[in-house]
Design a protein around this motif. Sequence first.
Motif, PDB file in Angstrom:
ATOM      1  N   ALA A 288      -5.243  -2.363   9.579  1.00  0.00           N
ATOM      2  CA  ALA A 288      -4.786  -3.219   8.498  1.00  0.00           C
ATOM      3  C   ALA A 288      -4.163  -2.343   7.423  1.00  0.00           C
ATOM      4  O   ALA A 288      -3.998  -1.131   7.590  1.00  0.00           O
ATOM      5  N   SER A 289      -3.836  -2.933   6.281  1.00  0.00           N
ATOM      6  CA  SER A 289      -3.113  -2.174   5.257  1.00  0.00           C
ATOM      7  C   SER A 289      -3.927  -1.017   4.708  1.00  0.00           C
ATOM      8  O   SER A 289      -3.369  -0.027   4.241  1.00  0.00           O
ATOM      9  N   GLY A 290      -5.244  -1.117   4.769  1.00  0.00           N
ATOM     10  CA  GLY A 290      -6.078  -0.033   4.257  1.00  0.00           C
ATOM     11  C   GLY A 290      -5.817   1.290   4.937  1.00  0.00           C
ATOM     12  O   GLY A 290      -6.009   2.358   4.335  1.00  0.00           O
ATOM     13  N   ILE A 291      -5.347   1.239   6.175  1.00  0.00           N
ATOM     14  CA  ILE A 291      -5.104   2.489   6.903  1.00  0.00           C
ATOM     15  C   ILE A 291      -3.979   3.292   6.275  1.00  0.00           C
ATOM     16  O   ILE A 291      -3.833   4.495   6.530  1.00  0.00           O
ATOM     17  N   ALA A 292      -3.170   2.646   5.419  1.00  0.00           N
ATOM     18  CA  ALA A 292      -2.051   3.332   4.781  1.00  0.00           C
ATOM     19  C   ALA A 292      -2.457   4.086   3.517  1.00  0.00           C
ATOM     20  O   ALA A 292      -1.633   4.820   2.956  1.00  0.00           O
TER      21      ALA A 292
ATOM     22  N   ALA B  70       0.825  -1.208   0.000  1.00  0.00           N
ATOM     23  CA  ALA B  70       0.000   0.000   0.000  1.00  0.00           C
ATOM     24  C   ALA B  70       0.858   1.255   0.000  1.00  0.00           C
ATOM     25  O   ALA B  70       0.567   2.231  -0.705  1.00  0.00           O
ATOM     26  N   LEU B  71       1.927   1.250   0.756  1.00  0.00           N
ATOM     27  CA  LEU B  71       2.826   2.403   0.805  1.00  0.00           C
ATOM     28  C   LEU B  71       3.599   2.565  -0.499  1.00  0.00           C
ATOM     29  O   LEU B  71       3.775   3.680  -1.000  1.00  0.00           O
TER      30      LEU B  71
ATOM     31  N   GLY C 182       3.651   5.649  -3.700  1.00  0.00           N
ATOM     32  CA  GLY C 182       4.808   6.398  -4.164  1.00  0.00           C
ATOM     33  C   GLY C 182       5.988   6.428  -3.220  1.00  0.00           C
ATOM     34  O   GLY C 182       6.976   7.130  -3.475  1.00  0.00           O
ATOM     35  N   MET C 183       5.930   5.665  -2.128  1.00  0.00           N
ATOM     36  CA  MET C 183       7.025   5.675  -1.161  1.00  0.00           C
ATOM     37  C   MET C 183       8.052   4.590  -1.493  1.00  0.00           C
ATOM     38  O   MET C 183       7.702   3.524  -2.018  1.00  0.00           O
TER      39      MET C 183
END
Length: 405
Positions: free
Chosen positions: A212-216, A15-16, A20-21
Amino acid sequence: MIADDFTGASDIALALAEGGMAVSQFIGVPDAAADPALDAGVVALKSRTAPAAEAIADSLAACEWLLGQGCEQIIFKVCSTFDSTPQGNIGPVLDALADRLGAQGVTTCPAFPENGRSVYMGHLFVGDVPLNESGMQNHPLTPMTDSDLRRVLAAQSSHPVGHVPVATVMDGAAAIRAALPREGHAIVDAIRDADLVEIGRAAKGAALLCGASGIALGLPANFGHRPAAPAWEPVRGPGVVLSGSCSRATRAQVARYRTIAPHREVTAAQAVRGEVTAEELADWALAQDVPPLVYSSADPEVVKAAQETFGKGVAAQAIERLFSDLAAALAARGATRIVVAGGETSGAAVQGVRAKTLRIGMRLAAGVPAVRVEGERPLAMALKSGNFGGPDFFAEALALLAGEA
């Protein structure tokens, strides 16, 4: 990011990276400084089902290392089905991190709408059914028998647990910030990706988040990044699928892949009694013309019977040890693509190949990136949470890792 298992770590790293990270995933707490060019680091722990004191100590050690690298925000990454027991480990670890960072009103949201996880009125849904009717009530290690995350977290935490309803979330970031409690933790509703983006915006400058990953989804923009597709260099060569998850989705994937590939089932009894060895399985696997499947994914009734016979922890640990040894044997014999299903199994496999750092690549499925193990020999892996991926995930992942799809 501090992830309580290895699949969750690669999930949020994806997700990150898509935000673009520049991201690396570290296997355990590193003993050296990170590349200063990184925008985010994900420390993958195997703490979800560890003793609570061990999980707390490992998580605090990860937190200290991340802070030492200059991290401005810490995320405690947990499963999108909030896997834990009434004793933890989500609550105890979250409490410890909040105390260390002086964080109050800590946003907690495991929603991941793309994979069918939503939080509404404090309750976690998987698709259109409550968590406790989704099959997770039969999880062999962390049976989830209550969908109300307020009750689930309150049973584990010594801090108060509040709630931010979806109507407030839909009013945007400012409304979310205003609604967060002044102390303790807050279960925050989210039913759409847009909700998670607003939760991310609201979290700008917050010391600690949990989810979970959605928070990113909304976090990279807070640091000035824009979405971008992660690069991937194909890895060809022998492939193998390992599956230790007993989730409904993985059992369906196992059933589908068995129709097109050689397969071997490892039962709990075989693992506990040492009736099958990693070396024998590796030799068999690499002798196949089609990437084979080695699995221990059984129906809940079979898992329950094994637990009653051998003990809950004994059977699980024996299977994990076998898969760890098998991954090591496969890598030593020249396997270059290993697809793994299940959080505990993924952790065992990554430890088996002695990976220290994983480079995050392209998306294989929602929440599942391609990862390359940094080292002298090429080794690509897919680490899949039990419930993720479509019916043909195993075949699709093997092809994508090799650049063939």
